[in-house]
Design an enzyme around this catalytic site. Structure first.
Site, short mmCIF file in Angstrom:
data_model
loop_
_atom_site.label_atom_id
_atom_site.label_comp_id
_atom_site.label_asym_id
_atom_site.label_seq_id
_atom_site.Cartn_x
_atom_site.Cartn_y
_atom_site.Cartn_z
N LYS B 98 1.33 -1.49 0.61
CA LYS B 98 0.31 0.28 0.01
C LYS B 98 0.62 1.35 0.13
CE LYS B 98 -4.07 -1.88 -0.08
NZ LYS B 98 -5.21 -1.95 -1.03
N GLU B 120 -9.65 5.86 2.77
CA GLU B 120 -10.54 4.29 4.19
C GLU B 120 -9.42 3.82 3.83
OE1 GLU B 120 -9.90 4.51 0.61
OE2 GLU B 120 -9.33 2.91 0.32
N SER B 387 1.58 -9.64 -0.29
CA SER B 387 1.73 -8.38 -0.40
C SER B 387 1.64 -7.67 1.52
CB SER B 387 0.10 -8.09 -0.97
OG SER B 387 -0.54 -8.58 0.13
#
Lengths: 268, 405
Positions: B98, B120, B387
């Protein structure tokens, strides 16, 4: 759709702005909601704007979110929303505009949805999350079935977009008077006269103003400039405040709506 | 009916943000101008060598790129088939891929003169990455998070607060990622002139799916180079988990035009494919429009959005990124799902065999990657995108497994 243009024309002739009243269809349940719609008629409402309850109303503030939750919890479905309009049509010719989100219109076929809405007695459709760029299929269906389209202009909308929006709207233009979600506000947004004038430069359609209008004085301020005034949360709150005593809802709504309607009359 | 042809990957989306049938811009009018300004600013930044250079600098020095392509020898041995490599996005600063997107969008926000950031978060990884980027660049930061997710990812809530972000709890609906996005959109509609919304996945209205994808392309670029340097050839298969789909499209994009490489997206199978008990949009969803774009959505007969469930907060979402829907139609990206039980078992197995605790989200990819490895010969190669790291999930898993903590 003629019911819609007639309503604005009648208001204009009467030297007032059209009073557009919003309620959520099926809030808090089908029967009470139908009675609430009927109660508004006695108070000088020109256009009934019915919010179609959706699970994810991202343009709505808490008041309308909770109204939609109540309606869905009571068992409202697409079929029941249409049924509510059919029942309303048994006693009223006041135009009905749906205020809704695109997935409800799109997911089973736009043309079928618009045809069914027309058959139930709906005069116009306003889809919160459908800008003109994506509205081709929707506009075609509305033209085919004689349903008016309502599009939003926001304070952030530049002139070039106003022209684009005016091209696709056929019912009226809804000017959202503030950046934000639906709900009542003590302070009304500034610059409404300028905004309405900017929109009128691009269209002959009526211009209604809404979002955050909840008092007679606010209605009067908007009515001096716009063709229509939308009041939503202030009416929805009448339902919210009487959930424990639903028999009081209709009387309270009629009273509040009548007071607000007084504000639509233009001076002179 | 024949499968439609796969177009050149760089031709997508079109100028209006469409990936064929999917994508587009479905938002309230108040946001239209902001989205158009964002698109213009991004397209300009994309062409600007100074922006790209600055971004590369931060990705290296702050985030810790490049990440390793790690040969998971004991998992490979355990499966007895193809070699399993892990793309170690879990080693990045803040613990997941991210940060690639959060840093890039924070830079873009600065460039646009926006001082306030909202985002969010589901699992909290995007929230933490955004909070870190905002701290670094001195931007005000507000994170919306479902109340249920705040409970199951309590550690990440405190991390965001430590990083100076305000975390706002969202109590509507089922109190997970979808409701957090609704609330972030409401904030953006209200504060659009001052605020940039750092959307955390390859989802939403154009230009987000394109922009977020581009910011994660570095994953696939590195993986391709690393694989060729190490094995002298391309991998045979790629596997990544898909919530919105940002880590997956980031890994896949560089390989879309390599026909020998198969790609699998793995959705959350939850308790199994029954209404309300999973988040496998391609297994139980159909075409619809939600939160900005047209795509596959879990919805009822009327178009009301259905409840979802997954043990992983980051995959617990009713819709999938539009680019994934597009490539699925063309058979270019295949989809599978992993159930909660499979995920919990593999979470423990990977920890024990490799000394790596994977995020529950990434474990979905691992479950399917191991199935693929078992089905393939030993001379084949599977890359699984790891990830994120599982530190954030340890408390929740301990609770599920009945450990006292």
């Amino acid at each position: 759709m003629f019911r819609l243009s007639d309503a604005f024309a009648r208001a204009r002739t009467g030297h007032r702005a059209a009073f557009i009243a919003y309620l959520c269809a099926g809030d808090p349940d089908f029967d009470t909601s139908l009675a609430a719609c009927r109660a508004l008629l006695t108070s000088g409402v020109d256009v009934l704007e019915l919010g179609v309850p959706f699970s994810d109303p991202l343009a709505d503030g808490p008041t309308n979110q909770l109204a939609a939750q109540r309606a869905l919890a009571s068992g409202m479905t697409t079929a029941r929303v249409f049924e509510l309009v059919r029942r309303f049509r048994e006693f009223s010719n006041v135009p009905v505009v749906f205020y809704t989100y695109y997935n409800l219109v799109f997911c089973n076929g736009v043309d079928d949805y618009v045809r069914a809405a027309r058959a139930a007695g709906v005069d116009g459709l306003l889809i919160l999350d459908l800008p003109p760029e994506e509205a081709g299929e929707f506009s075609t269906a509305c033209r085919a079935h004689g349903v008016g389209t309502v599009f939003i202009v926001a304070p952030t909308t530049p002139a070039a977009r106003i022209a684009k929006i005016a091209e696709v709207a056929t019912g009226f233009i809804y000017y959202v008077s503030r950046e934000g979600v639906t709900g009542t506000h003590d302070q009304i947004a500034g610059n409404i006269p300028e905004a309405v004038a900017r929109i009128r430069a691009h269209t002959q359609l009526p211009v209604a103003v809404g979002f955050g209008i909840s008092s007679r004085a606010q209605v009067a301020h908007v009515a001096a400039h716009a063709d229509g005034v939308v009041v939503g949360s202030a009416l929805v709150n009448c339902i919210r405040d009487h959930l424990g005593a639903p028999e009081k809802i209709t009387a309270r709504l009629a009273e509040v709506a009548a007071e607000l309607a007084l504000g639509t009359k233009r001076a002179g | 009916m024949s499968t439609p042809a796969v177009p050149a990957r760089d031709s997508l989306p079109d100028a209006a943000g469409h990936f064929g049938l999917y994508g587009g811009v479905y938002v309230p009018e108040t946001l239209m101008t902001a989205l158009q300004e964002l698109e213009a600013a991004y397209l300009q930044a994309r062409q600007d060598p100074a922006f790209q250079q600055e971004l590369r600098h931060h990705l290296k020095e702050f985030a810790g790129r490049p990440t390793e392509l790690y040969f998971a020898s004991r998992l490979t041995e355990h499966c007895g088939g193809a070699k399993i490599f892990l793309k170690r996005e879990d080693l990045l600063h803040t613990g997941a891929h991210k940060i690639n997107n959060a840093l890039a969008q924070a830079l873009l926000a600065q460039r646009m003169g926006k001082k306030r950031i909202i985002a969010e978060t589901g699992a909290g990884q995007h929230g933490v990455a955004t909070a870190a980027a905002c701290a670094k660049f001195g931007l005000e930061c507000v994170i919306y998070m479902g109340a249920h997710d705040m409970e199951r990812q309590a550690l990440n809530v405190f991390r965001m607060q430590l990083l100076g972000a305000e975390v706002r709890s969202v109590a509507a609906g089922q109190q997970t990622l979808k409701e957090a996005i609704n609330e972030a959109m409401r904030d953006w509609v209200t504060n659009v002139r001052s605020t940039h919304y750092i959307l955390g996945t390859a989802y939403g209205a154009h230009p987000y799916p394109m922009m977020v994808r581009d910011f994660h392309r570095v994953i696939g670029l590195e993986a391709k180079e690393q694989m060729i340097a190490r094995e002298g050839r391309l991998p045979d298969e790629l596997v990544a988990c898909v919530g919105g789909g940002s880590n997956a499209i980031g890994l896949f994009f560089e390989f879309l035009e390599e026909p020998s490489v198969r790609m699998f997206g793995v959705e959350a199978g939850g308790h199994g494919i029954r209404r309300g008990e999973h988040a496998a949009r391609f297994a139980g969803g159909r075409l619809g429009v939600l939160q900005g774009c047209k795509t596959f959505i879990l919805q009822d007969a009327d178009g009301q959005i259905e409840l979802t469930h997954s043990v992983s907060a980051g995959l617990d979402y009713a819709a999938v990124g539009p680019e994934h829907a597009f490539y699925r139609d063309r058979g270019r990206i295949e989809f599978a799902y992993a159930t909660d039980d499979e995920v919990l078992a593999t979470f423990q197995l990977c920890s024990r065999l490799e000394g790596i605790i994977p995020a529950l989200e990434s474990t979905h990819a691992l479950v399917h990657g191991m199935k693929r490895a078992k089905a393939l010969a030993k001379d084949r190669i599977v890359i699984v995108n790891l990830s994120g790291r599982g530190d954030k999930d340890v408390q929740q898993v301990a609770k599920i497994l009945g450990h006292q903590t």
